[in-house]
Design a protein around this motif. Sequence first.
Motif, PDB file in Angstrom:
ATOM      1  N   VAL A 291       0.817  -1.212   0.000  1.00 57.28           N
ATOM      2  CA  VAL A 291       0.000   0.000   0.000  1.00 57.28           C
ATOM      3  C   VAL A 291       0.852   1.264   0.000  1.00 57.28           C
ATOM      4  N   THR A 292       2.009   1.232   0.670  1.00 61.21           N
ATOM      5  CA  THR A 292       2.855   2.427   0.654  1.00 61.21           C
ATOM      6  C   THR A 292       3.474   2.643  -0.723  1.00 61.21           C
ATOM      7  N   THR A 293       3.813   1.557  -1.405  1.00 66.54           N
ATOM      8  CA  THR A 293       4.356   1.687  -2.764  1.00 66.54           C
ATOM      9  C   THR A 293       3.308   2.240  -3.717  1.00 66.54           C
ATOM     10  N   LEU A 294       2.100   1.694  -3.668  1.00 70.95           N
ATOM     11  CA  LEU A 294       1.044   2.170  -4.557  1.00 70.95           C
ATOM     12  C   LEU A 294       0.648   3.610  -4.235  1.00 70.95           C
ATOM     13  N   ALA A 295       0.686   3.967  -2.958  1.00 69.10           N
ATOM     14  CA  ALA A 295       0.403   5.357  -2.593  1.00 69.10           C
ATOM     15  C   ALA A 295       1.461   6.293  -3.177  1.00 69.10           C
ATOM     16  N   SER A 296       2.706   5.837  -3.207  1.00 70.42           N
ATOM     17  CA  SER A 296       3.773   6.635  -3.817  1.00 70.42           C
ATOM     18  C   SER A 296       3.518   6.857  -5.298  1.00 70.42           C
ATOM     19  N   LEU A 297       3.021   5.824  -5.972  1.00 68.41           N
ATOM     20  CA  LEU A 297       2.709   5.961  -7.395  1.00 68.41           C
ATOM     21  C   LEU A 297       1.520   6.898  -7.588  1.00 68.41           C
ATOM     22  N   HIS A 298       0.556   6.823  -6.677  1.00 70.43           N
ATOM     23  CA  HIS A 298      -0.589   7.741  -6.746  1.00 70.43           C
ATOM     24  C   HIS A 298      -0.123   9.193  -6.653  1.00 70.43           C
ATOM     25  N   LEU A 299       0.851   9.451  -5.788  1.00 72.28           N
ATOM     26  CA  LEU A 299       1.381  10.803  -5.618  1.00 72.28           C
ATOM     27  C   LEU A 299       2.412  11.172  -6.682  1.00 72.28           C
ATOM     28  N   GLU A 300       2.786  10.187  -7.505  1.00 72.55           N
ATOM     29  CA  GLU A 300       3.802  10.382  -8.550  1.00 72.55           C
ATOM     30  C   GLU A 300       5.121  10.870  -7.958  1.00 72.55           C
ATOM     31  N   LEU A 301       5.521  10.248  -6.843  1.00 74.23           N
ATOM     32  CA  LEU A 301       6.778  10.616  -6.201  1.00 74.23           C
ATOM     33  C   LEU A 301       7.963  10.072  -6.985  1.00 74.23           C
ATOM     34  N   PRO A 302       9.028  10.850  -7.129  1.00 73.70           N
ATOM     35  CA  PRO A 302      10.218  10.346  -7.819  1.00 73.70           C
ATOM     36  C   PRO A 302      10.976   9.322  -6.987  1.00 73.70           C
ATOM     37  N   GLN A 303      10.837   9.415  -5.661  1.00 70.07           N
ATOM     38  CA  GLN A 303      11.404   8.437  -4.748  1.00 70.07           C
ATOM     39  C   GLN A 303      10.546   8.390  -3.491  1.00 70.07           C
ATOM     40  N   TYR A 304      10.685   7.300  -2.739  1.00 69.54           N
ATOM     41  CA  TYR A 304       9.787   7.109  -1.609  1.00 69.54           C
ATOM     42  C   TYR A 304       9.993   8.184  -0.550  1.00 69.54           C
ATOM     43  N   ARG A 306       8.399   8.836   3.247  1.00 68.19           N
ATOM     44  CA  ARG A 306       7.505   8.352   4.295  1.00 68.19           C
ATOM     45  C   ARG A 306       6.576   9.442   4.808  1.00 68.19           C
ATOM     46  N   GLN A 307       7.077  10.666   4.953  1.00 66.95           N
ATOM     47  CA  GLN A 307       6.247  11.744   5.478  1.00 66.95           C
ATOM     48  C   GLN A 307       5.064  12.047   4.566  1.00 66.95           C
ATOM     49  N   ALA A 308       5.258  11.852   3.264  1.00 68.41           N
ATOM     50  CA  ALA A 308       4.164  12.116   2.326  1.00 68.41           C
ATOM     51  C   ALA A 308       3.147  10.986   2.313  1.00 68.41           C
ATOM     52  N   VAL A 309       3.585   9.778   2.638  1.00 60.67           N
ATOM     53  CA  VAL A 309       2.749   8.590   2.476  1.00 60.67           C
ATOM     54  C   VAL A 309       2.031   8.190   3.760  1.00 60.67           C
ATOM     55  N   ASP A 310       2.720   8.212   4.892  1.00 59.28           N
ATOM     56  CA  ASP A 310       2.142   7.746   6.150  1.00 59.28           C
ATOM     57  C   ASP A 310       0.968   8.636   6.558  1.00 59.28           C
ATOM     58  N   GLY A 311      -0.211   8.054   6.631  1.00 54.86           N
ATOM     59  CA  GLY A 311      -1.417   8.799   6.973  1.00 54.86           C
ATOM     60  C   GLY A 311      -2.190   9.322   5.776  1.00 54.86           C
ATOM     61  N   LEU A 312      -1.721   9.033   4.567  1.00 53.49           N
ATOM     62  CA  LEU A 312      -2.400   9.491   3.356  1.00 53.49           C
ATOM     63  C   LEU A 312      -3.735   8.761   3.173  1.00 53.49           C
ATOM     64  N   ILE A 313      -4.731   9.457   2.641  1.00 49.76           N
ATOM     65  CA  ILE A 313      -6.014   8.854   2.284  1.00 49.76           C
ATOM     66  C   ILE A 313      -6.126   8.907   0.760  1.00 49.76           C
ATOM     67  N   VAL A 314      -6.291   7.750   0.122  1.00 51.22           N
ATOM     68  CA  VAL A 314      -6.275   7.652  -1.340  1.00 51.22           C
ATOM     69  C   VAL A 314      -7.622   7.108  -1.833  1.00 51.22           C
ATOM     70  N   PRO A 315      -8.180   7.655  -2.892  1.00 49.75           N
ATOM     71  CA  PRO A 315      -9.399   7.067  -3.464  1.00 49.75           C
ATOM     72  C   PRO A 315      -9.152   5.614  -3.873  1.00 49.75           C
ATOM     73  N   SER A 336      11.597  -0.178 -13.784  1.00 47.91           N
ATOM     74  CA  SER A 336      11.916   1.213 -14.106  1.00 47.91           C
ATOM     75  C   SER A 336      10.918   2.202 -13.505  1.00 47.91           C
ATOM     76  N   VAL A 337       9.880   1.701 -12.841  1.00 48.73           N
ATOM     77  CA  VAL A 337       8.874   2.578 -12.240  1.00 48.73           C
ATOM     78  C   VAL A 337       9.412   3.113 -10.919  1.00 48.73           C
ATOM     79  N   PRO A 338       9.387   4.442 -10.705  1.00 49.93           N
ATOM     80  CA  PRO A 338       9.862   4.998  -9.428  1.00 49.93           C
ATOM     81  C   PRO A 338       9.148   4.373  -8.240  1.00 49.93           C
ATOM     82  N   CYS A 339       9.904   4.148  -7.164  1.00 56.12           N
ATOM     83  CA  CYS A 339       9.403   3.598  -5.897  1.00 56.12           C
ATOM     84  C   CYS A 339       9.139   2.093  -5.951  1.00 56.12           C
ATOM     85  N   ILE A 340       9.388   1.453  -7.089  1.00 59.78           N
ATOM     86  CA  ILE A 340       9.272  -0.008  -7.158  1.00 59.78           C
ATOM     87  C   ILE A 340      10.672  -0.612  -7.219  1.00 59.78           C
TER      88      ILE A 340
END
Length: 404
Positions: A291-304, A306-315, A336-340
């Motif tokens: 879930v943290t990896t997929l949340a990173s992709l939802h946010l389109e983060l270039p790298q993981y 934690r502060q952006a992901v922990d506590g995030l609410i995603v559709p 080649s996908v960021p955060c994977i």
Amino acid sequence: MADNPPPDLKTGAGEKRGKTSGTVADFRYKRPSQPDRKDPARQSSKTARGRVATPGEPRRFGTDGRGYRQAYAALDLGTNNCRLLIARPSGENFTVIDAFSRVVKLGEDLAATGKLSDAAMERTMAALHICAEKLRKRNVHLARSVATEACRRASNGPDFIARVREETGIALDIISAQEEARLAVLGCHILLESGIGPAVIFDIGGGSTELVLIEPGGPVPRILDWMSVPFGVVSLTDSVPPPDGTQEGRNRRYAEMRRLVDESFAPFAERVRPAAEEAETIRLLGTSGTVTTLASLHLELPQYDRQAVDGLIVPSDSMRDICRRLSTISERERRSVPCIGDDRANLVVAGCAILESIMDLWPAPKLGVADRGIREGILRSLIAADVQGEEGRASLARQRGGGL
């Protein structure tokens, strides 16, 4: 916050494999033997400042002799990862002072052989030696180290635990799936979205997945029902043959993963359906690398981050779209996908299949994401237990001294 340990879970539908344990164990490690040139009795009675303590005098909770906050540690050895947190109490919370995480793939080939492989054990031992050194350097006051599904299932799991104790001093406790679910809830429930009615918290691990139906409220939520299934990202990946390199083959493989997981979740899905139908708000919170990896992709983060992901609410629809997209591309493309990257490229598809099945059985419109879980649950349990123990000893000392 340092919650009180939650009540025991109800007996769930998940099969219990391995030793059930809810104990708190002190961390033990081997120190080089050194001659004691001082009076042992007098040495033990002195604080770090040289003051001689009154016999029976209780120490101030959470501090060493110099007034610094005591350090507590939690080590979680899973099927895929070895993770350590060392923290000090800070008000109602705790502050992390050291951490370690490494992909060790302890459960590699376990589904096929029923044993931990030599290569997997050597990778894990290397990580545990690092953990042991950190525990020594941080002068940890109290720690708990747990092992989960890989060691529960492996025929040589107990032998490996004994080897770890002998070579590193770390006393790993093979916990039950029930205890694993309890600790995960304790570690992340404070991130649950506000609302009325029951909610589901889940933990997608390497070798198993735990689902817990809770009733929020009070210091810790009340656990209504739970289930553990022997499918995590590693065990599910190993249970389904790799694709043939075609789009159709990848689709078939993903469909087979979904079928296996749906069948495993079916008893829990049936039991929680009435609660989902009657709930005013359907809330879902997940803790796992998936879930943290997929949340990173939802946010389109270039790298993981934690502060952006922990506590995030995603559709939930966004998470489903990401799951289906990842399941259709090749492993090389996923790398080649960021955060994977390399570590998760082969495992994330299984995580997607498990997540989609969970969202089917508990159809929440949004998914809460937690980058916390078992280790945080252990730390809260340790601190809470130590507080209660110190308060009890202090009360006893006052009574003996003519106090209360």
